[in-house]
Design a protein around this motif. Structure first.
Motif, PDB file in Angstrom:
ATOM      1  N   GLY A 258      33.090  32.367  27.464  1.00 42.82           N
ATOM      2  CA  GLY A 258      32.682  32.185  28.860  1.00 42.82           C
ATOM      3  C   GLY A 258      33.154  30.903  29.496  1.00 42.82           C
ATOM      4  O   GLY A 258      32.693  30.543  30.584  1.00 42.82           O
ATOM      5  N   VAL A 259      34.083  30.208  28.861  1.00 40.98           N
ATOM      6  CA  VAL A 259      34.627  28.958  29.396  1.00 40.98           C
ATOM      7  C   VAL A 259      36.090  29.196  29.746  1.00 40.98           C
ATOM      8  O   VAL A 259      36.942  29.347  28.849  1.00 40.98           O
ATOM      9  CB  VAL A 259      34.496  27.808  28.370  1.00 40.98           C
ATOM     10  CG1 VAL A 259      35.091  26.526  28.946  1.00 40.98           C
ATOM     11  CG2 VAL A 259      33.040  27.599  27.980  1.00 40.98           C
ATOM     12  N   GLY A 260      36.379  29.257  31.037  1.00 38.70           N
ATOM     13  CA  GLY A 260      37.745  29.541  31.452  1.00 38.70           C
ATOM     14  C   GLY A 260      37.790  29.936  32.915  1.00 38.70           C
ATOM     15  O   GLY A 260      36.846  29.680  33.675  1.00 38.70           O
ATOM     16  N   PRO A 261      38.892  30.562  33.353  1.00 43.67           N
ATOM     17  CA  PRO A 261      39.027  30.957  34.761  1.00 43.67           C
ATOM     18  C   PRO A 261      38.037  32.071  35.104  1.00 43.67           C
ATOM     19  O   PRO A 261      38.049  33.140  34.502  1.00 43.67           O
ATOM     20  CB  PRO A 261      40.480  31.431  34.867  1.00 43.67           C
ATOM     21  CG  PRO A 261      40.900  31.731  33.470  1.00 43.67           C
ATOM     22  CD  PRO A 261      40.094  30.875  32.568  1.00 43.67           C
ATOM     23  N   GLU A 262      37.179  31.808  36.074  1.00 44.45           N
ATOM     24  CA  GLU A 262      36.060  32.705  36.378  1.00 44.45           C
ATOM     25  C   GLU A 262      36.510  34.126  36.692  1.00 44.45           C
ATOM     26  O   GLU A 262      35.914  35.100  36.189  1.00 44.45           O
ATOM     27  CB  GLU A 262      35.267  32.142  37.557  1.00 44.45           C
ATOM     28  CG  GLU A 262      34.059  32.983  37.939  1.00 44.45           C
ATOM     29  CD  GLU A 262      33.228  32.336  39.033  1.00 44.45           C
ATOM     30  OE1 GLU A 262      32.191  32.923  39.390  1.00 44.45           O
ATOM     31  OE2 GLU A 262      33.616  31.252  39.532  1.00 44.45           O
ATOM     32  N   ALA A 263      37.539  34.274  37.507  1.00 48.84           N
ATOM     33  CA  ALA A 263      37.959  35.616  37.923  1.00 48.84           C
ATOM     34  C   ALA A 263      38.366  36.458  36.725  1.00 48.84           C
ATOM     35  O   ALA A 263      37.981  37.632  36.608  1.00 48.84           O
ATOM     36  CB  ALA A 263      39.106  35.513  38.927  1.00 48.84           C
TER      37      ALA A 263
END
Length: 420
Positions: free
Chosen positions: A180-185
């Motif tokens: 869950g850590v990264g580019p939201e889209a």
């Protein structure tokens, strides 16, 4: 994996405005640690040592090229063509053809397993877990609380006060994104709950793209047990903005599709302009991430590789090789018709130099693409760190092994001193 080539971070490679201040904190003392002189190591005691210095525990040395016929021939051909010689490729001002510094003793590669892990195996505060595959991380607010891994196929939880990822430029960002850590889209598309929107995770994928020319060899010349690489020629491309932005490097033998062994001279872009990206295809840890390296996407990279292919062909066609080689294997004659044909060849054959980096890069607090700060800490978290090639802001003009070892040495100092 133990690597053989030991070329340290060239001066000023990461000295760019957006990362210079945090990067110096990591590298300045780190270089001092890596270039430690081993007690009793002097040129008189061991004339093969690189200018009398042993790189930390790895024992870097330049071995005489006369041991390996086709590599010695490469040096002689370069010399005959007027290219400069470099007896020490780790000297700051070096350029030209010369031996690679190698972390080997005879046929033993002194990699990090041999130099670091094995001497520490007996420590009571160290557990080495084999057959482990990290699936994801768990969080509580701004703290990473545990790591889940499959041990021989069974899930197991590992808790810790500090969590350090060192999975490399492919797996470290993949673990972050699965967690869950990264580019939201991208995360939302895959149904992954977003813990932190860090768009730089997986971005800025860099490498050393390479291609080359290959030749058939006369019977008995190529031997599978010979070292693959022991010398290279570093040079500055025509109009290149940085010194030694290219390499032309011989490879002793490669297996061709037909089963025969061939000799290769490759051309390698040390400072590419093409930038790739790594993304998740699924939240399932068993599904590999998508690696889009975009080699030869930038025209400047293509032009430099075209120039490098011409140099490789000139060297391999020199009379010094007459007793060894038996005709060009690739590229075919149609490629020599024009620079456009050579450019098409480059675009269709450019591949990885196996030096991926940059996918969780270091940067300042106002840099939205930065993933870690000057202490390798992941943005927004108190106790989560990445310490591997992912954090490089750009790809250095050198193999990555030595620089990554320096990262580990420096971060180890910080842990010991209580800095992190």
């Amino acid at each position: 994996m133990p690597r053989e080539i030991l070329i340290p971070l060239p001066d000023r490679d990461f000295d760019v405005t957006e990362v210079a201040v945090p990067w110096k904190l990591l590298t300045e003392a780190g270089l001092r640690v890596v270039f430690a002189t081993e007690e009793g190591a002097t040129p008189a005691a061991d004339p093969l040592l690189i200018h009398g210095v042993v790189f930390g525990r790895l024992g870097a040395r330049s071995e005489p090229l006369a041991f390996y016929r086709q590599l010695d021939t490469f040096v002689r051909a370069c010399r005959a063509l007027g290219y400069p010689e470099s007896p020490d490729n780790n000297a700051p001002a070096s350029t030209g053809v010369g031996p690679h510094p190698m972390n080997k003793r005879g046929r033993l590669r002194v990699g990090t397993l041999v130099a670091y892990v094995m001497p520490a195996r007996g420590r009571p505060n160290l557990t080495i877990q084999s057959n482990a595959f990290v699936t994801w991380l768990a969080f509580d607010g701004n703290r990473c609380t545990s790591v889940e891994a499959e041990i021989d196929g069974a899930p197991q939880l590992f808790e810790g006060d500090k969590i350090v990822l060192a999975g490399g430029a492919i797996m470290s960002p993949a673990i972050l994104m699965r967690s869950g850590v990264g580019p939201e889209a991208n995360l939302r598309e895959l149904g992954i709950p977003v813990v932190a929107d860090l768009p730089g995770v997986g971005a800025n994928l860099l490498d050393h793209p390479m291609t080359g020319a290959t030749w058939r060899a006369k019977p008995g010349v190529l031997k599978p047990d010979d070292p693959l690489v022991q010398t290279t020629m570093r040079y500055t491309s025509t109009g290149g903005a940085e010194r030694n932005d290219m390499q032309v490097m011989p490879v002793s033998q490669l297996p061709a599709r037909g089963g025969e062994w061939i000799f290769s001279i490759g051309t390698v872009v040390e400072r590419p302009r093409s930038v790739g990206r790594l993304t998740l295809q699924s939240r399932n840890p068993d599904v590999q991430p998508r690696i889009d390296q975009r080699f030869a996407e930038h025209d400047e990279d293509v032009g430099r590789m075209v120039e490098g292919i011409k140099m490789a062909l000139e060297i391999g066609s020199h009379r010094e090789f007459e007793g060894l080689l038996d005709g060009l294997y690739s590229p075919g004659p149609e490629v020599f018709k024009s620079d456009k044909a050579l450019a098409d060849f480059v675009r269709s054959t450019a591949s990885s130099g196996f030096h991926p980096c940059g996918t969780a890069r270091m940067g300042t607090s106002d840099d939205r693409e930065a993933v870690v700060d000057q202490y390798c800490r992941v943005r927004g978290f108190d106790n989560l760190f990445v310490v591997d090639a992912s954090i490089m802001p750009t790809v250095p003009r050198a193999n990555l092994n030595m620089t990554c070892i320096m990262f580990g040495e420096r971060f180890g100092e910080w842990l010991h001193q209580g800095v992190v």
